[in-house]
Design an enzyme around this catalytic site. Structure first.
Site, PDB file in Angstrom:
ATOM      1  N   GLU A 123       0.809  -1.153   0.244  1.00  0.00           N
ATOM      2  CA  GLU A 123      -0.019   0.135  -0.003  1.00  0.00           C
ATOM      3  C   GLU A 123       0.873   1.343   0.096  1.00  0.00           C
ATOM      4  OE1 GLU A 123      -4.217  -1.403   1.954  1.00  0.00           O
ATOM      5  OE2 GLU A 123      -2.542  -1.047   3.412  1.00  0.00           O
ATOM      6  N   CYS A 138       3.366   8.642   1.074  1.00  0.00           N
ATOM      7  CA  CYS A 138       3.927   7.679   1.917  1.00  0.00           C
ATOM      8  C   CYS A 138       4.167   6.335   1.370  1.00  0.00           C
ATOM      9  CB  CYS A 138       2.961   7.552   3.140  1.00  0.00           C
ATOM     10  SG  CYS A 138       3.541   6.280   4.315  1.00  0.00           S
ATOM     11  N   CYS A 145       6.528  -7.061   7.262  1.00  0.00           N
ATOM     12  CA  CYS A 145       7.784  -6.601   7.968  1.00  0.00           C
ATOM     13  C   CYS A 145       8.345  -7.607   8.697  1.00  0.00           C
ATOM     14  CB  CYS A 145       7.311  -5.455   8.996  1.00  0.00           C
ATOM     15  SG  CYS A 145       8.729  -4.542   9.603  1.00  0.00           S
ATOM     16  N   CYS A 149       6.221  -4.908  15.809  1.00  0.00           N
ATOM     17  CA  CYS A 149       5.999  -3.822  16.744  1.00  0.00           C
ATOM     18  C   CYS A 149       4.448  -4.123  17.305  1.00  0.00           C
ATOM     19  CB  CYS A 149       6.294  -2.633  16.309  1.00  0.00           C
ATOM     20  SG  CYS A 149       7.874  -2.146  15.799  1.00  0.00           S
ATOM     21  N   CYS A 152       1.474  -2.057  15.847  1.00  0.00           N
ATOM     22  CA  CYS A 152       1.358  -2.037  14.447  1.00  0.00           C
ATOM     23  C   CYS A 152       0.805  -2.976  13.527  1.00  0.00           C
ATOM     24  CB  CYS A 152       2.980  -1.838  13.785  1.00  0.00           C
ATOM     25  SG  CYS A 152       3.115  -1.590  12.266  1.00  0.00           S
ATOM     26  N   CYS A 376      -1.103   5.798   9.984  1.00  0.00           N
ATOM     27  CA  CYS A 376       0.238   5.379  10.429  1.00  0.00           C
ATOM     28  C   CYS A 376       0.098   4.029  11.000  1.00  0.00           C
ATOM     29  CB  CYS A 376       0.958   6.327  11.361  1.00  0.00           C
ATOM     30  SG  CYS A 376       1.542   7.695  11.027  1.00  0.00           S
TER      31      CYS A 376
HETATM   32  N1  SAH Z   1       9.184   0.620   9.997  1.00  0.00           N
HETATM   33  C1  SAH Z   1       9.233   1.802  10.072  1.00  0.00           C
HETATM   34  C2  SAH Z   1       8.528   2.803   8.878  1.00  0.00           C
HETATM   35  C3  SAH Z   1       7.198   2.580   9.038  1.00  0.00           C
HETATM   36  S1  SAH Z   1       5.816   2.869  10.249  1.00  0.00           S
HETATM   37  C4  SAH Z   1       9.225   2.500  11.386  1.00  0.00           C
HETATM   38  O1  SAH Z   1       8.687   1.694  12.272  1.00  0.00           O
HETATM   39  O2  SAH Z   1       9.509   3.484  11.670  1.00  0.00           O
HETATM   40  C5  SAH Z   1       5.638   4.532  10.372  1.00  0.00           C
HETATM   41  C6  SAH Z   1       5.247   4.991  11.776  1.00  0.00           C
HETATM   42  O3  SAH Z   1       3.885   4.641  12.271  1.00  0.00           O
HETATM   43  C7  SAH Z   1       6.516   4.686  12.832  1.00  0.00           C
HETATM   44  O4  SAH Z   1       6.775   5.664  13.519  1.00  0.00           O
HETATM   45  C8  SAH Z   1       5.437   3.642  13.604  1.00  0.00           C
HETATM   46  O5  SAH Z   1       5.909   3.197  14.758  1.00  0.00           O
HETATM   47  C9  SAH Z   1       4.000   4.247  13.656  1.00  0.00           C
HETATM   48  N2  SAH Z   1       3.066   3.409  13.950  1.00  0.00           N
HETATM   49  C10 SAH Z   1       2.878   2.196  13.585  1.00  0.00           C
HETATM   50  N3  SAH Z   1       1.834   1.673  14.105  1.00  0.00           N
HETATM   51  C11 SAH Z   1       1.014   2.581  14.679  1.00  0.00           C
HETATM   52  C12 SAH Z   1      -0.278   2.781  14.884  1.00  0.00           C
HETATM   53  N4  SAH Z   1      -1.202   1.809  15.113  1.00  0.00           N
HETATM   54  N5  SAH Z   1      -0.616   3.995  15.373  1.00  0.00           N
HETATM   55  C13 SAH Z   1       0.205   5.288  15.178  1.00  0.00           C
HETATM   56  N6  SAH Z   1       1.298   4.882  14.624  1.00  0.00           N
HETATM   57  C14 SAH Z   1       1.771   3.892  14.305  1.00  0.00           C
HETATM   58 FE1  SF4 Z   2       7.690  -2.910  10.985  1.00  0.00          FE
HETATM   59 FE2  SF4 Z   2       5.514  -1.666  11.714  1.00  0.00          FE
HETATM   60 FE3  SF4 Z   2       7.585  -1.710  13.468  1.00  0.00          FE
HETATM   61 FE4  SF4 Z   2       7.519  -0.204  11.554  1.00  0.00          FE
HETATM   62  S1  SF4 Z   2       6.321  -0.100  13.120  1.00  0.00           S
HETATM   63  S2  SF4 Z   2       9.245  -1.947  12.255  1.00  0.00           S
HETATM   64  S3  SF4 Z   2       6.510  -1.369   9.833  1.00  0.00           S
HETATM   65  S4  SF4 Z   2       6.253  -3.592  12.658  1.00  0.00           S
END
Ligand code: SAH
Ligand code: SF4
Length: 387
Positions: A123, A138, A145, A149, A152, A376
């Protein structure tokens, strides 16, 4: 001591690069034998031209048509004679990821689901500025991934594969097609699609080679010509690769911090067990492209009752003291099955105030595209690893 650390991180770097090669994207040859020109460096393009007996200047001509004009059809390339146009079309393609589906949010955020040549999908989200005629694209760097996290949605999808340079730059080019934004302007004329944030699916620093190649193409002054100041790479904290990205690309850096104590960050961002907070902050301190004019963004997702106390805010400002930085507070965006809640507005405001009083800008990110799962951390596709 410093030497040992440098040596260690060099071998670690090699290990990371070798590991990510297991998830390589498909090569440039299509099933019909033609070859994809998008995603090649200028040198590689010249080699392709030499292979069909053409001089290197053809690569320069093609570069202009592909990345400045946005042409996908050789017959449109009017500075190239018809017989050569036909020969190019026999040997090559200038492709795009296909839009499998697309959705527009009530706030005009637009999400594309792109399908690549092997059927894998990722996406891409266009987020128009609310007040001005511009916006950010974006972009995803991986399908799924490897990191998981806890907050996420992408993290619940196993890595299917890395995206190739053609697919990374292709997301931006296809978005430009959709918004009718070719040709690329000379200089810095405003466009709607004016910045790139590598904040989509995946961890860009675990697919460094392809991301770097794509960003070099995007920054090339004779093509799309986006300045490195208009590109932000977000990482969950792959420390050894942060140095390299800083030296080689010099784009803006965003770091997903989310917690100020190792025990909590270990849980929220499991990569922390490998690169703990102290190492991560040290890497930010030495990030070469950071200055007062180009601050590092610390991203901090606000999770109710988890990381949003005043004590957390005080510890945060202590950790980042002296770094040219801003702190982007991201209200948690829920997704189906997520285990967290968004902090209350009062808690977010309190947190922001403490950070601001310490001299750091602390904007609260406006959640965009939540209704279409485009905000995000909400991105996810059905693609799975096929090999
Ligand atoms: N993998 C990279 C980039 C993608 S995520 C990273 O982790 O930085 C982009 C941003 O969205 C990151 O700061 C991530 O931590 C945040 N993010 C992930 N899940 C989220 C959620 N459910 N609500 C708000 N921000 C989130
Ligand atoms: Fe991967 Fe989501 Fe963690 Fe970014 S925030 S490193 S996309 S699992």
């Amino acid at each position: 001591m410093t030497d040992t650390i440098l040596n260690l991180s060099a071998s670690e770097r090699e290990r990371i690069l070798a590991k990510s090669a297991l998830f390589d994207p498909p090569g440039i040859a299509l099933a019909d034998g033609r070859r994809e020109l998008v995603g090649l460096t200028r040198e590689e393009l010249a080699i392709e031209m030499a292979a069909i007996g053409e001089k290197p200047f053809r690569a320069k001509q093609l570069w202009h048509w592909i990345y400045h004009q946005g042409a996908t059809d050789f017959s449109r390339m009017s500075s190239i004679a018809r017989p050569l146009q036909e020969r190019l079309a026999e040997h090559f393609v200038v492709g795009r990821p296909v839009i499998a589906t697309q959705q527009t949010s009530v706030d005009d955020t637009h999400k594309f689901l792109f399908r690549f040549r092997d059927g894998q999908e990722a996406e891409t989200v266009y987020i128009p500025d609310r007040f001005e005629d511009r916006g950010a694209v974006c972009i995803s760097s991986q399908v799924g991934c490897t990191l998981s996290c806890r907050f996420c949605h992408t993290g619940t999808q196993k890595l299917a594969r890395n995206l190739g340079a053609a697919e990374i730059v292709g997301q931006f080019m296809a978005a430009r097609d959709a918004y009718g934004e070719w040709p690329s302007p000379r200089g810095d004329t405003p466009r709607l699609l004016s910045t790139i944030v590598l904040m989509g699916m995946g961890e860009p620093l675990y697919n460094y080679a392809n991301v770097a190649k794509a960003m070099r193409i995007v920054m090339d002054g004779e093509g799309i010509a986006l300045s490195r100041r208009r590109i932000t790479l977000s990482t969950s904290g792959v420390v050894p690769m942060m140095d390299r990205a800083g030296d080689e690309l010099g784009v803006n850096l965003a770091v997903s911090l989310h917690a100020v104590r190792d025990d909590l960050r270990d849980e929220l961002v499991p990569l922390n067990r490998k690169y703990p907070i102290a190492e991560l902050i040290a890497a930010c301190r030495r990030y070469p492209a950071a200055s007062n004019a180009r601050r590092i963004t610390f991203e901090y997702v606000m999770l109710k009752g988890v990381n949003d106390t005043e004590a957390d805010a005080h510890e945060l400002v202590r950790l980042i003291a002296g770094i040219p930085a801003k702190v982007n507070l991201i209200p948690f965006n829920p997704w189906p099955g997520s285990a967290y809640e968004t902090s209350t507005r009062a808690a977010i405001d309190r947190f922001a105030r403490i950070v601001m009083d310490a001299g750091f800008a602390s904007p609260i990110r406006d959640p965009r595209g939540r209704d279409i799962l485009a905000a995000c951390g909400q991105l996810r596709t059905e693609s799975q690893r096929v090999r």
